[in-house]
Design a protein around this motif. Structure first.
Motif, PDB file in Angstrom:
ATOM      1  N   ALA A  78       0.823  -1.219   0.000  1.00 38.47           N
ATOM      2  CA  ALA A  78       0.000   0.000   0.000  1.00 38.47           C
ATOM      3  C   ALA A  78       0.856   1.267   0.000  1.00 38.47           C
ATOM      4  N   LEU A  79       2.135   1.130   0.334  1.00 43.91           N
ATOM      5  CA  LEU A  79       3.028   2.291   0.423  1.00 43.91           C
ATOM      6  C   LEU A  79       3.824   2.535  -0.852  1.00 43.91           C
ATOM      7  N   HIS A  80       3.805   1.583  -1.781  1.00 43.23           N
ATOM      8  CA  HIS A  80       4.664   1.656  -2.962  1.00 43.23           C
ATOM      9  C   HIS A  80       3.893   1.301  -4.226  1.00 43.23           C
ATOM     10  N   ASP A  81       4.432   1.713  -5.368  1.00 40.94           N
ATOM     11  CA  ASP A  81       3.889   1.246  -6.642  1.00 40.94           C
ATOM     12  C   ASP A  81       4.135  -0.243  -6.807  1.00 40.94           C
ATOM     13  N   VAL A  82       5.338  -0.673  -6.392  1.00 37.66           N
ATOM     14  CA  VAL A  82       5.721  -2.083  -6.507  1.00 37.66           C
ATOM     15  C   VAL A  82       6.480  -2.499  -5.259  1.00 37.66           C
ATOM     16  N   LEU A  83       6.115  -3.661  -4.717  1.00 31.93           N
ATOM     17  CA  LEU A  83       6.855  -4.279  -3.616  1.00 31.93           C
ATOM     18  C   LEU A  83       7.441  -5.585  -4.122  1.00 31.93           C
ATOM     19  N   LEU A  84       8.764  -5.708  -4.027  1.00 35.26           N
ATOM     20  CA  LEU A  84       9.458  -6.931  -4.419  1.00 35.26           C
ATOM     21  C   LEU A  84       9.798  -7.719  -3.161  1.00 35.26           C
ATOM     22  N   VAL A  85       9.398  -8.971  -3.119  1.00 30.60           N
ATOM     23  CA  VAL A  85       9.597  -9.815  -1.930  1.00 30.60           C
ATOM     24  C   VAL A  85      10.632 -10.876  -2.254  1.00 30.60           C
ATOM     25  N   ASP A  86      11.738 -10.861  -1.522  1.00 32.33           N
ATOM     26  CA  ASP A  86      12.837 -11.807  -1.753  1.00 32.33           C
ATOM     27  C   ASP A  86      12.782 -12.894  -0.684  1.00 32.33           C
ATOM     28  N   CYS A  87      12.407 -14.105  -1.101  1.00 27.23           N
ATOM     29  CA  CYS A  87      12.301 -15.228  -0.158  1.00 27.23           C
ATOM     30  C   CYS A  87      13.567 -16.080  -0.190  1.00 27.23           C
ATOM     31  N   ALA A  88      13.772 -16.817   0.874  1.00 25.25           N
ATOM     32  CA  ALA A  88      14.933 -17.703   0.968  1.00 25.25           C
ATOM     33  C   ALA A  88      14.837 -18.812  -0.079  1.00 25.25           C
ATOM     34  N   GLY A  89      15.977 -19.409  -0.398  1.00 24.62           N
ATOM     35  CA  GLY A  89      16.026 -20.451  -1.412  1.00 24.62           C
ATOM     36  C   GLY A  89      15.695 -21.828  -0.882  1.00 24.62           C
ATOM     37  N   HIS A  90      14.561 -21.932  -0.222  1.00 23.25           N
ATOM     38  CA  HIS A  90      14.074 -23.229   0.260  1.00 23.25           C
ATOM     39  C   HIS A  90      12.615 -23.062   0.665  1.00 23.25           C
ATOM     40  N   ASP A  91      11.942 -24.169   0.871  1.00 23.21           N
ATOM     41  CA  ASP A  91      10.559 -24.102   1.329  1.00 23.21           C
ATOM     42  C   ASP A  91      10.530 -23.438   2.701  1.00 23.21           C
ATOM     43  N   SER A  92       9.568 -22.555   2.919  1.00 24.37           N
ATOM     44  CA  SER A  92       9.525 -21.828   4.183  1.00 24.37           C
ATOM     45  C   SER A  92       8.135 -21.285   4.434  1.00 24.37           C
ATOM     46  N   GLN A  93       7.879 -20.940   5.683  1.00 28.92           N
ATOM     47  CA  GLN A  93       6.612 -20.296   6.025  1.00 28.92           C
ATOM     48  C   GLN A  93       6.496 -18.957   5.318  1.00 28.92           C
ATOM     49  N   GLU A  94       7.617 -18.257   5.199  1.00 29.78           N
ATOM     50  CA  GLU A  94       7.615 -16.958   4.525  1.00 29.78           C
ATOM     51  C   GLU A  94       7.130 -17.100   3.082  1.00 29.78           C
ATOM     52  N   PHE A  95       7.681 -18.064   2.369  1.00 31.52           N
ATOM     53  CA  PHE A  95       7.321 -18.282   0.964  1.00 31.52           C
ATOM     54  C   PHE A  95       5.854 -18.669   0.828  1.00 31.52           C
ATOM     55  N   ARG A  96       5.425 -19.628   1.623  1.00 28.34           N
ATOM     56  CA  ARG A  96       4.043 -20.105   1.520  1.00 28.34           C
ATOM     57  C   ARG A  96       3.037 -19.012   1.889  1.00 28.34           C
ATOM     58  N   SER A  97       3.338 -18.245   2.932  1.00 21.38           N
ATOM     59  CA  SER A  97       2.402 -17.177   3.329  1.00 21.38           C
ATOM     60  C   SER A  97       2.380 -16.057   2.296  1.00 21.38           C
TER      61      SER A  97
END
Length: 220
Positions: free
Chosen positions: A78-97
């Motif tokens: 909501a604060l930006h035109d684009v938000l880029l999300v960099d997830c870790a290189g493995h399965d994770s709660q961060e990636f799934r959520s």
């Protein structure tokens, strides 16, 4: 509300952070408001941002969040035109959520790497599950680090593209591909992206590929 694009993979070393920083640089230089959310506990993005500030380059805020990051993605988008999300290189709660709220997923694969191609099965399963709660999610496979001077490597890309397109159950490949250009990494090492660089080998080609990629996924 800006767009959120998640960069994720079930394998490390596929070039997520290098691609994120180069895309962020391109967007900033095109006067887009862009933020990066890091959900990987290594310091690569923080170190990149420190160098960026030291070199006086256009500011790009880097945020951190871990665990279930879905609410933070919504807040920051909501604060930006684009938000880029960099997830870790493995399965994770961060990636799934992240997949449950993001607009776009980009998973990177070097077509000549069997290890990286094999990640597409599990990533596809996670994507299809996430789309049950987030049907608007647009997932893509980005072919990257292609050695265009080696016919066998180009052939690997053509064959993988044909295989993925043969069955729509797979996450589909983008038309844009990133070549194995040293300038992507060397720019990143200086807190920059190729759009911050004045000169260098294959600079025009690198800029063009990043812009084509950003346009194809709808963030530029």
């Amino acid at each position: 509300m800006g767009k959120s694009a998640v960069f994720g993979s079930d394998k490390g070393g596929v070039g997520k952070t290098t691609t994120v920083t180069n895309v962020a640089s391109a967007l900033a230089n095109k006067r887009k408001s862009v933020g990066i959310l890091k959900s990987d506990k290594n310091r690569d993005l923080l170190n990149w941002n420190i160098k960026r500030q030291q070199n006086g380059l256009p500011a790009i805020p880097v945020y951190e969040a871990y665990g279930d990051i879905s609410k933070e993605i919504k807040r920051l988008a909501a604060l930006h035109d684009v938000l880029l999300v960099d997830c870790a290189g493995h399965d994770s709660q961060e990636f799934r959520s992240a997949l449950t709220v993001a607009d776009i997923l980009v998973t990177l694969v070097k077509p000549s790497s069997v290890f990286e191609r094999d990640t597409l099965t599990d990533v596809t399963e996670k994507v299809r599950k996430a789309q049950k709660v987030n049907p608007a999610l647009q997932p893509w496979v980005l072919f990257t680090r292609i050695e265009t001077n080696k016919p066998s490597k180009v052939k690997d890309a053509i064959e993988l593209d044909k295989f993925l397109r043969s069955d729509l159950v797979w996450v589909q490949p983008l038309k844009t591909r990133l070549s194995a250009l040293d300038i992507f990494e060397s720019a990143c090492n200086e807190g920059a992206g190729v759009h911050d660089v004045a000169r260098g080998n294959s600079l025009g080609k690198a800029k063009g590929q990043i812009e084509l990629f950003a346009n194809e996924i709808g963030i530029l």
